[in-house]
Structure formats: structure tokens, C-alpha cells
Design a protein around this motif. Structure first.
Motif, PDB file in Angstrom:
ATOM      1  N   LEU A 139     -11.214  30.317  12.545  1.00 36.29           N
ATOM      2  CA  LEU A 139     -10.817  30.955  13.679  1.00 36.29           C
ATOM      3  C   LEU A 139     -10.938  30.189  14.951  1.00 36.29           C
ATOM      4  CD1 LEU A 139      -9.924  33.689  15.046  1.00 36.29           C
ATOM      5  CD2 LEU A 139     -12.247  34.312  15.346  1.00 36.29           C
ATOM      6  N   GLY A 140     -12.048  29.453  14.864  1.00 34.61           N
ATOM      7  CA  GLY A 140     -12.100  28.640  16.087  1.00 34.61           C
ATOM      8  C   GLY A 140     -11.125  27.540  16.293  1.00 34.61           C
ATOM      9  N   LEU A 141     -10.995  26.938  15.067  1.00 36.68           N
ATOM     10  CA  LEU A 141      -9.427  25.944  15.086  1.00 36.68           C
ATOM     11  C   LEU A 141      -8.149  26.856  15.291  1.00 36.68           C
ATOM     12  CD1 LEU A 141     -10.260  24.356  11.584  1.00 36.68           C
ATOM     13  CD2 LEU A 141     -10.786  23.279  14.085  1.00 36.68           C
ATOM     14  N   PHE A 142      -7.892  27.715  15.164  1.00 37.11           N
ATOM     15  CA  PHE A 142      -6.705  28.334  15.315  1.00 37.11           C
ATOM     16  C   PHE A 142      -6.842  28.731  17.010  1.00 37.11           C
ATOM     17  CE2 PHE A 142      -4.624  32.691  16.276  1.00 37.11           C
ATOM     18  CZ  PHE A 142      -3.406  32.291  16.127  1.00 37.11           C
ATOM     19  N   ALA A 143      -8.007  29.210  17.536  1.00 38.00           N
ATOM     20  CA  ALA A 143      -8.010  29.453  18.903  1.00 38.00           C
ATOM     21  C   ALA A 143      -7.765  28.302  19.714  1.00 38.00           C
ATOM     22  CB  ALA A 143      -9.322  30.032  19.205  1.00 38.00           C
ATOM     23  N   MET A 144      -8.222  27.227  19.303  1.00 41.47           N
ATOM     24  CA  MET A 144      -8.294  25.835  20.054  1.00 41.47           C
ATOM     25  C   MET A 144      -6.810  25.460  19.957  1.00 41.47           C
ATOM     26  SD  MET A 144     -10.765  24.607  21.311  1.00 41.47           S
ATOM     27  CE  MET A 144     -10.080  23.169  21.609  1.00 41.47           C
ATOM     28  N   ARG A 145      -5.970  25.671  18.794  1.00 43.83           N
ATOM     29  CA  ARG A 145      -4.498  25.453  18.924  1.00 43.83           C
ATOM     30  C   ARG A 145      -3.831  26.268  19.798  1.00 43.83           C
ATOM     31  NH1 ARG A 145      -1.071  25.772  13.169  1.00 43.83           N
ATOM     32  NH2 ARG A 145      -2.575  23.955  12.717  1.00 43.83           N
ATOM     33  N   GLU A 146      -4.151  27.632  20.015  1.00 41.93           N
ATOM     34  CA  GLU A 146      -3.715  28.529  20.867  1.00 41.93           C
ATOM     35  C   GLU A 146      -3.960  28.037  22.382  1.00 41.93           C
ATOM     36  OE1 GLU A 146      -1.803  31.364  20.538  1.00 41.93           O
ATOM     37  OE2 GLU A 146      -1.247  30.051  18.726  1.00 41.93           O
ATOM     38  N   SER A 147      -5.044  27.443  22.858  1.00 41.50           N
ATOM     39  CA  SER A 147      -5.564  27.070  24.050  1.00 41.50           C
ATOM     40  C   SER A 147      -4.795  25.794  24.302  1.00 41.50           C
ATOM     41  CB  SER A 147      -6.882  26.905  24.102  1.00 41.50           C
ATOM     42  OG  SER A 147      -7.534  26.326  25.296  1.00 41.50           O
ATOM     43  N   GLU A 148      -4.452  24.988  23.459  1.00 41.93           N
ATOM     44  CA  GLU A 148      -3.775  23.850  23.785  1.00 41.93           C
ATOM     45  C   GLU A 148      -2.190  24.016  24.259  1.00 41.93           C
ATOM     46  OE1 GLU A 148      -5.099  21.770  20.358  1.00 41.93           O
ATOM     47  OE2 GLU A 148      -6.828  20.729  21.205  1.00 41.93           O
ATOM     48  N   ARG A 149      -1.868  25.021  23.438  1.00 37.79           N
ATOM     49  CA  ARG A 149      -0.390  25.593  23.755  1.00 37.79           C
ATOM     50  C   ARG A 149      -0.173  25.583  25.295  1.00 37.79           C
ATOM     51  NH1 ARG A 149       1.557  29.781  22.484  1.00 37.79           N
ATOM     52  NH2 ARG A 149       3.727  29.042  22.076  1.00 37.79           N
ATOM     53  N   SER A 150      -0.965  26.215  25.852  1.00 36.16           N
ATOM     54  CA  SER A 150      -0.841  26.641  27.505  1.00 36.16           C
ATOM     55  C   SER A 150      -0.708  25.151  28.329  1.00 36.16           C
ATOM     56  CB  SER A 150      -1.974  27.405  28.027  1.00 36.16           C
ATOM     57  OG  SER A 150      -2.156  28.578  27.078  1.00 36.16           O
ATOM     58  N   PHE A 151      -1.396  24.004  27.896  1.00 33.50           N
ATOM     59  CA  PHE A 151      -1.067  22.941  28.748  1.00 33.50           C
ATOM     60  C   PHE A 151      -0.811  21.830  27.952  1.00 33.50           C
ATOM     61  CE2 PHE A 151      -3.972  25.721  31.482  1.00 33.50           C
ATOM     62  CZ  PHE A 151      -3.452  25.369  32.414  1.00 33.50           C
ATOM     63  N   ALA A 152      -0.016  21.930  27.112  1.00 27.34           N
ATOM     64  CA  ALA A 152       0.637  20.933  26.025  1.00 27.34           C
ATOM     65  C   ALA A 152       1.102  19.827  26.761  1.00 27.34           C
ATOM     66  CB  ALA A 152       1.585  21.459  25.228  1.00 27.34           C
ATOM     67  N   HIS A 153       1.650  20.071  28.015  1.00 28.87           N
ATOM     68  CA  HIS A 153       2.271  18.805  28.684  1.00 28.87           C
ATOM     69  C   HIS A 153       1.277  17.885  29.455  1.00 28.87           C
ATOM     70  CE1 HIS A 153       1.285  21.837  31.865  1.00 28.87           C
ATOM     71  NE2 HIS A 153       1.196  21.112  32.669  1.00 28.87           N
ATOM     72  N   MET A 154      -0.110  18.347  29.254  1.00 30.53           N
ATOM     73  CA  MET A 154      -1.114  17.608  30.032  1.00 30.53           C
ATOM     74  C   MET A 154      -1.947  16.936  28.897  1.00 30.53           C
ATOM     75  SD  MET A 154      -2.324  20.026  33.227  1.00 30.53           S
ATOM     76  CE  MET A 154      -3.086  18.478  33.876  1.00 30.53           C
ATOM     77  N   PRO A 155      -2.050  15.412  29.009  1.00 25.23           N
ATOM     78  CA  PRO A 155      -2.819  14.811  27.825  1.00 25.23           C
ATOM     79  C   PRO A 155      -4.454  14.726  28.166  1.00 25.23           C
ATOM     80  CG  PRO A 155      -1.896  13.204  29.173  1.00 25.23           C
ATOM     81  CD  PRO A 155      -1.604  14.854  29.783  1.00 25.23           C
ATOM     82  N   GLU A 156      -4.978  15.193  29.297  1.00 29.43           N
ATOM     83  CA  GLU A 156      -6.217  14.997  29.587  1.00 29.43           C
ATOM     84  C   GLU A 156      -7.393  15.825  28.994  1.00 29.43           C
ATOM     85  OE1 GLU A 156      -3.446  13.556  32.612  1.00 29.43           O
ATOM     86  OE2 GLU A 156      -3.547  15.253  31.748  1.00 29.43           O
ATOM     87  N   GLY A 157      -6.865  16.755  27.943  1.00 30.81           N
ATOM     88  CA  GLY A 157      -7.595  17.412  27.347  1.00 30.81           C
ATOM     89  C   GLY A 157      -7.960  18.835  27.973  1.00 30.81           C
ATOM     90  N   LEU A 158      -6.819  19.355  28.479  1.00 34.66           N
ATOM     91  CA  LEU A 158      -7.083  20.785  29.196  1.00 34.66           C
ATOM     92  C   LEU A 158      -6.311  21.534  28.318  1.00 34.66           C
ATOM     93  CD1 LEU A 158      -7.321  18.788  31.779  1.00 34.66           C
ATOM     94  CD2 LEU A 158      -6.113  20.728  33.237  1.00 34.66           C
ATOM     95  N   GLY A 159      -7.215  22.895  28.022  1.00 33.52           N
ATOM     96  CA  GLY A 159      -6.471  23.880  27.474  1.00 33.52           C
ATOM     97  C   GLY A 159      -6.555  25.224  28.417  1.00 33.52           C
ATOM     98  N   GLY A 160      -5.847  26.262  27.990  1.00 31.20           N
ATOM     99  CA  GLY A 160      -5.801  27.553  28.499  1.00 31.20           C
ATOM    100  C   GLY A 160      -6.090  28.730  27.694  1.00 31.20           C
ATOM    101  N   PHE A 161      -5.902  29.845  28.491  1.00 31.23           N
ATOM    102  CA  PHE A 161      -6.006  31.146  27.660  1.00 31.23           C
ATOM    103  C   PHE A 161      -5.349  31.362  26.619  1.00 31.23           C
ATOM    104  CE2 PHE A 161      -8.529  33.718  31.254  1.00 31.23           C
ATOM    105  CZ  PHE A 161      -9.484  32.722  31.163  1.00 31.23           C
ATOM    106  N   PRO A 162      -5.396  31.988  25.453  1.00 35.07           N
ATOM    107  CA  PRO A 162      -4.101  32.286  24.537  1.00 35.07           C
ATOM    108  C   PRO A 162      -3.034  33.034  24.915  1.00 35.07           C
ATOM    109  CG  PRO A 162      -6.508  32.582  23.496  1.00 35.07           C
ATOM    110  CD  PRO A 162      -6.901  32.320  24.991  1.00 35.07           C
ATOM    111  N   LYS A 163      -1.862  33.173  24.273  1.00 34.96           N
ATOM    112  CA  LYS A 163      -0.742  34.090  24.955  1.00 34.96           C
ATOM    113  C   LYS A 163      -0.926  34.975  24.005  1.00 34.96           C
ATOM    114  CE  LYS A 163       0.212  31.070  28.344  1.00 34.96           C
ATOM    115  NZ  LYS A 163      -0.031  31.458  29.619  1.00 34.96           N
ATOM    116  N   ARG A 164      -0.594  36.543  24.146  1.00 32.47           N
ATOM    117  CA  ARG A 164      -0.431  37.371  23.573  1.00 32.47           C
ATOM    118  C   ARG A 164       0.629  37.506  22.877  1.00 32.47           C
ATOM    119  NH1 ARG A 164      -4.059  41.666  24.413  1.00 32.47           N
ATOM    120  NH2 ARG A 164      -5.423  41.422  26.287  1.00 32.47           N
ATOM    121  N   GLU A 165       1.923  37.130  23.399  1.00 36.72           N
ATOM    122  CA  GLU A 165       3.311  37.173  22.906  1.00 36.72           C
ATOM    123  C   GLU A 165       3.304  36.365  21.444  1.00 36.72           C
ATOM    124  OE1 GLU A 165       7.907  36.665  24.068  1.00 36.72           O
ATOM    125  OE2 GLU A 165       6.379  36.353  25.546  1.00 36.72           O
TER     126      GLU A 165
END
Length: 561
Positions: free
Chosen positions: A76-102
Motif C-alpha cells: 500500500l505504501g508503494l501504491f501511495a508513493m506512486r499516487e503522490s508522485e503523480r501530483s508533481f510529476a513535472h518536478m524531478p527534485e523529489g517532490l510529491g503531493g496528496f493523492p487524487k481521488r478521481e
């Protein structure tokens, strides 16, 4: 059956540390004394059971754990990390965001298909299905709560417990603590840092809200987990204590005459560990029903039942099921899931409970004082429920906005709960029962104690070796009186540690009469319990020989107990 148990000791009274008549050890908690016993056994105070030169059966930390929900947690942690990284996929500096419900549920299905066969994936898919199809909750909302929770990217909101997490944990508690027993109404759950935090919070909030005060009387069902004995004595509380003593000769059950002590109107509350610690026996149905009858006569009586070992019992029913409006339920995930390091526990109270009623009946001055205490967190302090006062008090009220168990801990708690709820044949539970009961048989067989298996109330997470009960059964009262006279409070345990490198906890520290020792059946392997049993038998034999030499008797040291 040896419905009790026994302690071991041998040699001369002055040959082991800490056993003099004025020993400073006498006032130590069993868990602090345990460190001294480890030193006597040649180990360090922080030695783990892996120290093969010493057999430490003193602590209840199990050497087993639930693997499936842990695999689920990491996936679940790996899936959540994938979801977090989707939010700031344009930034390569290691930023993530909150998951998207949709589209979250659909993306999870893709993740699960891509990782088919990986440990934990099938469990997660089953958990999502169970939440959606069996509990009628939104799979998307569940996944979002779990992803945000495991990422720890937000404060716990609501602070008492995450919304769907409370529903799921509540369902688990219903299954394990209530079962098929009729239960009317709903209850609230507060996720806490293990059963120890639950105890601390409850005592404190009862005091702060004038439900107990110095000089009040409470009752304890003894033997009991030592902190329940020690906390009321502290200067913070200064409570008078009435002990309801379970009878070793009656399978560690409470007689009606003992339970009748609860009829005394001076007794404000009754604190119970069920199944008991250390005897590890659940209260029988007759006693539960007898308490329920007393509560009908005394609707003001507050009950607290600490049921951490209930999941190891057959057909367990909590006192919370019979007296829900008077009972605070405490449960910990630590032992059943092998999760002491996670610090996972829960407090549950019925939504219509005696605590809220008693707070509503406080004096005008007391209500004014409580209004001032809680007015910073609610516009209606007088309507704040007891369980929400627990939440606020856990952060000294002023930090209520940051209260609540950490969200990754809540996620693991939820996954443990779902693992149990989905295990309809109780395969995990039955495996644990077989494991610990096999260990007990090995221990007793080597000591030479015969017992039967017809006591449906025994749980066997611990076993208490009560020398007074077993010694009298095997050798008579005269031998027991001699042994008690010749030995000091912890001498048996220190001799066992020094001579055989075996560490047990003192039973007397849990409210039982000495000489006795608590053996955890959860934290060593079966072959280790064979060695412990042999050491106990040898030490007992030495005492029999010493008795024969001093009295001229001819007791048989090889006699089966």
C-alpha cells in the motif's frame, strides 16, 4: 489440571542477589525486577531473547507476528508513493503531493494487476473488496484515506480517529469482543498508542472530570497487570483499592462473595483485565452475568475491561458486551498481531454511557471549572463526550488540534482489523492457539505437572506457576509452610535466574501471593520451554531434598505434581 502454576527456587537464601529480608528489590515493579533477574542470569538489561545463553520468559512480547497485513502495508505504501508522485510529476527534485481521488480505485486495480503474485497484493485487493462489498463503504474513499494516512501527509482528521478507520476498527471490535452477543446501540472508538496509553489517558481524564478523586475507592480484579495496581497509589490519584481476588483452586475465577464487593456504594469503579494477566484465564459466563446483575442494582458503577488477550480465547465475550453503557473497553493489537513496537490500541465507549451521565450531574462549580478547561476547543464544553475529553486531555487540551494517533499507525491498525475480519475460518487465530498451547504442554510435561484440557476458560498466553497451590497439592501443607518460611519474596526467581539462566516475572507483583512466577508462553520456542520446565523441576527437587534434610521427612522429589 494444574489450574495454577508455580515458581522455582533452590539453594540457600543468602546465595542469590536481592533476596535479603530488607531487600530493596521488594518494592520494584515486576518489569523493573525483570532487569535485575536478567543481570543475575548473566545478561544485560536490554538483551533480546536471541541471547541464546539465557531463556527470558519474563516479558509478554511474542516471537510470532502477522505477516500478511504487514505485506499489505508495504505494498500500500508503494501504491501511495506512486499516487503522490503523480501530483508533481513535472518536478524531478523529489517532490510529491496528496493523492487524487478521481480514478483512484481504477489506478489501484492497475497497480494490483501489474504486481500480481507479489506478497500483500491479494490481501489488499481482498481488503478493498471487503470494505466495498461487505461493509458497504466507498472503495475510493477507503483507498484515499489509506493512501493519505500511510503517507502521513496530514494531521489525523478527525483527531479521535480517521473516519472510515473508526468504522472498520469498530467492526473488528464487534466481532472479537462482542461476537454474537446481543448488543444495542453504537459505540465510539479512540485510536491510541497501545493499551498503556489507554490506561494513562483514562485514569487522567476520570480525575480531571471529577469521576475519581483522592480518597475514592476503586476495585481491582486481581491478579492483574501491575500498572493497574501501581497507578492508583501515585500522588496523582491516591485512591483506595479493594481487591477482588480470583481463586487459584477454582481455575482463577472470582467467587460470588468476591464479586459482591462491587455492591458497596463506596466503590466508584472496577478495573479488570480479561482474560487475566498473569493467569491467562477468561472470566466465565456465570461471573460476567453476575456482574451484569450487580450493575442493574448499581447503575452508577463504572467498569473498565482490558481485553488485550481476548483474541486468544475460545468464544470470547467481553464485559463490554453485557454492560456496554457502564464499561470502558480497552484493546491492544500488540500481542495478537505481534505488534508491540507499533503501539496500537483502542478505547471504546457506548454512545449512551454512565460517564457522560455522571459528568452531566456534576455540581455547578465543577461544571464551571470544566467549561473553562474545554472552552478553547468547543463552543459547547458541557456537551463534550467523555471519549472526546480523553482525546483533548491526551494533548493537555491546548494541543487538541494536533491530537490523534499517527496516521500510518492507524493504517496498520486497519489492515490488521481487515485481516481478521476477512479470515472467516479463523485460520490465523487457530494457528496461534495451537502454537502457545503446545508450548504450555511441553513446559508442564517437563516439570512433571499433569493437567487436563477441559477448562474452556483458559487462554494460555501466560501461565502462572503458583508454588503454594502446586506444592501443597504434591507434598502437603507442611512443606509449603516450610518453603514460605525459608524463602524471601523473589528468592525463587533469582535462584532460577542465577543457577539455570531462566528469567520469569514474579507473580506476586501482579497481586498474587508469593511464591509464584509468570511464564510467558509467547516469546520462546517449544524446545526452550522444555529446558525451562527441566530447570524448574530440578530446583524444586533441591528444595524437597533440603526439606527432607532439615525435617527428617522423606518426600519424593520425583513426584508428579
Amino acid at each position: 489440571m494444574a489450574k495454577s502454576e508455580k515458581s522455582a527456587k533452590s539453594g540457600k537464601a543468602d546465595s542469590a542477589p536481592g533476596i535479603g529480608a530488607d531487600s530493596k528489590m521488594a518494592s520494584l515493579s515486576p518489569f523493573e525486577l525483570k532487569d535485575e533477574l536478567i543481570k543475575a542470569a548473566g545478561g544485560g538489561a536490554v538483551d533480546r531473547p536471541a541471547n541464546l545463553s539465557m531463556l527470558n520468559a519474563g516479558r509478554g512480547n511474542p516471537n510470532f507476528l502477522a505477516t500478511i497485513p504487514r505485506h499489505g502495508f508495504w505494498q500500500l505504501g508503494l501504491f501511495a508513493m506512486r499516487e503522490s508522485e503523480r501530483s508533481f510529476a513535472h518536478m524531478p527534485e523529489g517532490l510529491g503531493g496528496f493523492p487524487k481521488r478521481e480514478g483512484l480505485e481504477e489506478r489501484f486495480e492497475i497497480f494490483a494487476r501489474d504486481n500480481k503474485g507479489v506478497p500483500g497484493i491479494d490481501f489488499l485487493r481482498g481488503a478493498v473488496s471487503y470494505v466495498r462489498d461487505q461493509m458497504g463503504l466507498s472503495a475510493s474513499d477507503f483507498l484515499y484515506e489509506m493512501c493519505e494516512g500511510i503517507l502521513a501527509s496530514n494531521y489525523p482528521v478527525p483527531d479521535r480517529m480517521l473516519r472510515l478507520s473508526e468504522v472498520i476498527v469498530g467492526q473488528y471490535l464487534r466481532r472479537e469482543m462482542i461476537g454474537s452477543y446481543p448488543f444495542i446501540g453504537e459505540f465510539d472508538v479512540f485510536a491510541v498508542e497501545g493499551g498503556t496509553a489507554a490506561m494513562t489517558y483514562i485514569f487522567n481524564t476520570m480525575r480531571e472530570n471529577h469521576l475519581i478523586k483522592p480518597g475514592d475507592t476503586i476495585a481491582l480484579g486481581t491478579p492483574i497487570f501491575t500498572p493497574y495496581i501501581e497507578i492508583p497509589r501515585l500522588n496523582d490519584y491516591r485512591l483506595n483499592v479493594v481487591n477482588l481476588e480470583a481463586d487459584v483452586a477454582n481455575g482463577w475465577q472470582y467467587s460470588k462473595s468476591e464479586l459482591d464487593k462491587l455492591r458497596d456504594p463506596k466503590v466508584k469503579a472496577f478495573f479488570l483485565v480479561n482474560p487475566s494477566n498473569p493467569p491467562s484465564v477468561k472470566m466465565d459466563t456465570e461471573s460476567l452475568e453476575y456482574i451484569a446483575e450487580i450493575v442493574k442494582e448499581r447503575p452508577d458503577l463504572v467498569l473498565l475491561t482490558d481485553d488485550v488477550y481476548g483474541t486468544f480465547a475460545d468464544d470470547f465475550v467481553s464485559l463490554f458486551a453485557l454492560c456496554p453503557k457502564n464499561t470502558i473497553l480497552v484493546y491492544s493489537y500488540s500481542k495478537y498481531f505481534g505488534a508491540t513496537g507499533w503501539r496500537l490500541g483502542a478505547i471504546a465507549t457506548h454512545r449512551d454511557n454512565v460517564l457522560d451521565r455522571q459528568i452531566a450531574e456534576l455540581s455547578k462549580e465543577q461544571k464551571k471549572q470544566l467549561h473553562e478547561r474545554y472552552e478553547s476547543i468547543t463552543t459547547e464544553p458541557e456537551n463534550l463526550k467523555f471519549i472526546d475529553r480523553l482525546v483533548a486531555d491526551s494533548r493537555t487540551v491546548a494541543l487538541n488540534h494536533t491530537a490523534g494517533l499517527s496516521t500510518p499507525q492507524q493504517v496498520q491498525m486497519v489492515l490488521f482489523s481487515l485481516f481478521s475480519l476477512m479470515d472467516t475460518p479463523d485460520a490465523y487465530k487457530n494457528a496461534l492457539k495451537r502454537l502457545i498451547r503446545s508450548r504450555k504442554e511441553a513446559l508442564y510435561r517437563e516439570i512433571g505437572i499433569t493437567f487436563d484440557d477441559d477448562d474452556v476458560n483458559k487462554v494460555d498466553y501466560y501461565t502462572i506457576l503458583d508454588m503454594e497451590f502446586l506444592g501443597e497439592r504434591a507434598y502437603g501443607r507442611e512443606f509449603v509452610d516450610w518453603l514460605i518460611k525459608k524463602t524471601k519474596p523473589s528468592e525463587l526467581l533469582f535462584r532460577l535466574a542465577k543457577d539455570a539462566r531462566v528469567v520469569l516475572l514474579p507473580g506476586r507483583g501482579f497481586g498474587t501471593q508469593h511464591p509464584s512466577g509468570r511464564v510467558s508462553l509467547a516469546n520462546l520456542n517449544e524446545s526452550d520451554y522444555v529446558k525451562i520446565g527441566r530447570a524448574i523441576r530440578n530446583l524444586l527437587g533441591e528444595y524437597v531434598e533440603r526439606y527432607n534434610a532439615e525435617t527428617g521427612k522423606k518426600l519424593d522429589r520425583s513426584k508428579v505434581l
